[in-house]
Design an enzyme around this catalytic site. Structure first.
Site, PDB file in Angstrom:
ATOM      1  N   SER A 258       0.834  -1.194   0.000  1.00 26.89           N
ATOM      2  CA  SER A 258       0.000   0.000   0.000  1.00 26.89           C
ATOM      3  C   SER A 258       0.867   1.241   0.000  1.00 26.89           C
ATOM      4  CB  SER A 258      -0.889   0.013   1.243  1.00 26.89           C
ATOM      5  OG  SER A 258      -0.066   0.178   2.375  1.00 26.89           O
ATOM      6  N   LYS A 259       0.266   2.362  -0.313  1.00 21.93           N
ATOM      7  CA  LYS A 259       0.960   3.650  -0.329  1.00 21.93           C
ATOM      8  C   LYS A 259       1.655   3.913   1.002  1.00 21.93           C
ATOM      9  CE  LYS A 259      -0.379   7.075  -3.605  1.00 21.93           C
ATOM     10  NZ  LYS A 259       0.556   6.917  -4.681  1.00 21.93           N
TER      11      LYS A 259
END
Ligand code: GLU
Length: 488
Positions: A258-259
């Protein structure tokens, strides 16, 4: 299920709700490779029926990123062919025509239950601890006539699929093998929402069929949707595609990529200085192998070796170190003229004037720096000293190379450079060797202080080559200027 022998037609079907995640990019890559490997068609379908989450920017970025990766679709937005439109929001009449078939056959029904009622049902199920959860099929037996009369009177309804209450729905996944689901655990899923838009499940099945999709290659997270899709194919009497659910990509330390854990979108990696060739190569190898131990491969080489059989069902970890290494390898394979362009753009952005340098000189610089380049921007970051005097000198380097006795050594090197007439790599090298001989010292003792004086840093390309490209006058000037900073 029989293997489909028709020409391959595969799709990438993103929902334009956010950036193109590397997982999505890998799905697109495998679909693209499979189409190209089999002489089939790769099409792009935009699944934009969730109007609340629709994002115009995301759509533009998505198409830009796919093109940047080189995954040009054979059909889709901008390449209209017979199966269009390729935006689901422009296909509402098709979904309404198709849902009518299921209402007519009794496989679908109108449901008038309100949000409050559904919440209440859920709360009761939770309280009683039953294993059967989901919609309680309250509206299943409302007759078609009654339902239509209520709708004509202004009541709002969704349309649901009548899922068999017993039995098993199964399918053979090309990657994961045989998979079975108990029908009693499947909900009577919504096909058409209150706003008249289809759900993902309905639109996806209708379009995969009407657009002639032979194989569905998609992420593992969709596997629990597949029994629902199988039930829809059955209700319509259509032949399902071959299912291929691709392994999950995990973050290096486990869990979802994920970011939050760093770069996760194609755009992030582009901004970091990765080449599209690197990303495609790296993502392709996350869950697939060419059947031997090759790692650095061109798109064509990967296409030539691509088969579905070599996709691995096991989850794979995203190793950014390896991605960095791969980028260096791909940069080494890049055309020098492309890298010169990258260097020029980088210098321009930094406000460094390179107008006095010929194309030939820029090419020499690129050749020198290329082996040390891992990211495109490294080129301009490392190249400063070819165009201007160092503004500062690496501090650790000063302690190491400019200590006692260094001034004498640097001064001797400076004299030796002055006497090199033809300031070329072999001549410069010869002058260093002669000096080492005369001083009865190791070559290594001669280079540290002057490298720092000329470049400001302690590491870089071979010193003779570096000196040649920097040029005799400049080398001498810079050493002379740094001499007072060195200890006697
Ligand atoms: N629109 C879905 C997505 O966003 C497509 C899933 C599928 O490939 O069926 O990934």
């Amino acid at each position: 299920m029989s293997e489909i022998q028709k020409p391959v037609r595969v799709r990438f079907a993103p929902s334009p709700t956010g950036y193109l995640h590397v997982g999505g990019a890998r799905t697109a890559i495998y679909n693209y490779f499979f189409a190209k490997a089999t002489g089939g068609t790769f099409y792009l379908r935009i699944e934009d029926t969730d109007r609340k989450r629709y994002n115009e920017e995301a759509l533009k970025d998505l198409m830009r990123d796919l093109k940047w990766l080189g995954l040009q679709w054979d059909e889709g937005p901008g390449v209209e062919k017979d199966c269009g439109p390729y935006f689901q929001s422009e296909r509402l009449d098709i979904y309404h025509r198709e849902i009518k078939k299921l209402l007519d056959s009794g496989d679908a029904y109108y449901c008038f239950c309100t949000e409050e009622r559904l919440n209440q049902v859920r709360a009761e199920q939770e309280k009683s601890g039953t294993s059967i959860t989901g919609y309680d099929r309250h509206c299943r037996n409302i007759s078609r006539e009654e339902a239509e009369a209520r709708i004509a009177a202004g009541e709002k309804a969704v349309i649901r699929l009548k899922v068999p209450e017993q039995g098993i729905t199964s399918f053979d996944d090309k990657i994961r093998g045989h998979i079975e689901y108990q029908n009693e655990l499947l909900d009577d899923l919504v096909l058409i929402k209150r706003d008249g838009f289809p759900t993902y499940h309905f639109a996806s099945v209708v379009d995969d069929h009407l657009m002639g999709t032979t194989h569905v290659l998609r992420g593992d997270e969709w596997i629990s949707s597949t029994p629902k899709h199988m039930l829809l194919y059955k209700a319509f009497g259509w032949e399902p595609p071959v299912w291929c659910h691709l392994p999950v990509i995990l973050a290096a330390g486990g869990g979802k990529l994920s970011k939050r854990k760093g770069a996760a979108s194609v755009g992030d990696f582009r901004d970091l200085g990765y080449l599209p060739e690197t990303l495609v190569n790296f993502l392709a190898l996350l869950g697939w192998n060419p059947g031997d131990d090759r790692e650095i491969m061109s798109v064509q080489e990967m296409i030539d070796s691509f088969t579905l059989e070599r996709i691995n069902p096991k989850a794979v970890a995203f190793d950014e170190k390896k991605l960095q290494w791969m980028n260096g390898q791909h940069i080494h394979l890049c055309d020098d003229s492309f890298l010169v362009q990258v260097l020029k753009e980088g210098l321009q952005a930094k406000g460094i004037d390179f107008s006095a340098s010929s194309e030939e000189r820029l090419l020499e610089i690129v050749k020198l720096l290329k082996p040390r380049t891992h990211f495109l921007q490294d080129l301009s970051e490392m190249a400063d000293y070819f165009f201007k005097e160092p503004e500062s000198f690496d501090e650790k380097g000063q302690r190491k190379h400019w200590g006692e006795g260094s001034r004498k050594i640097a001064s001797a090197v400076c004299d030796a450079m002055r006497s090199v007439e033809n300031f070329t790599t072999p001549e410069i090298e010869k002058a260093f060797l002669d000096l080492a001989n005369t001083r009865q010292c190791k070559l290594g003792e001669l280079v540290g202080a002057v490298r720092l004086a000329v470049s400001g840093v302690t590491a870089g390309p071979g010193l003779w080559e570096l000196f040649e490209v920097v040029g005799k006058e400049t080398v001498i000037q810079r050493i002379e200027k740094a001499l007072p900073l060195m200890q006697e």
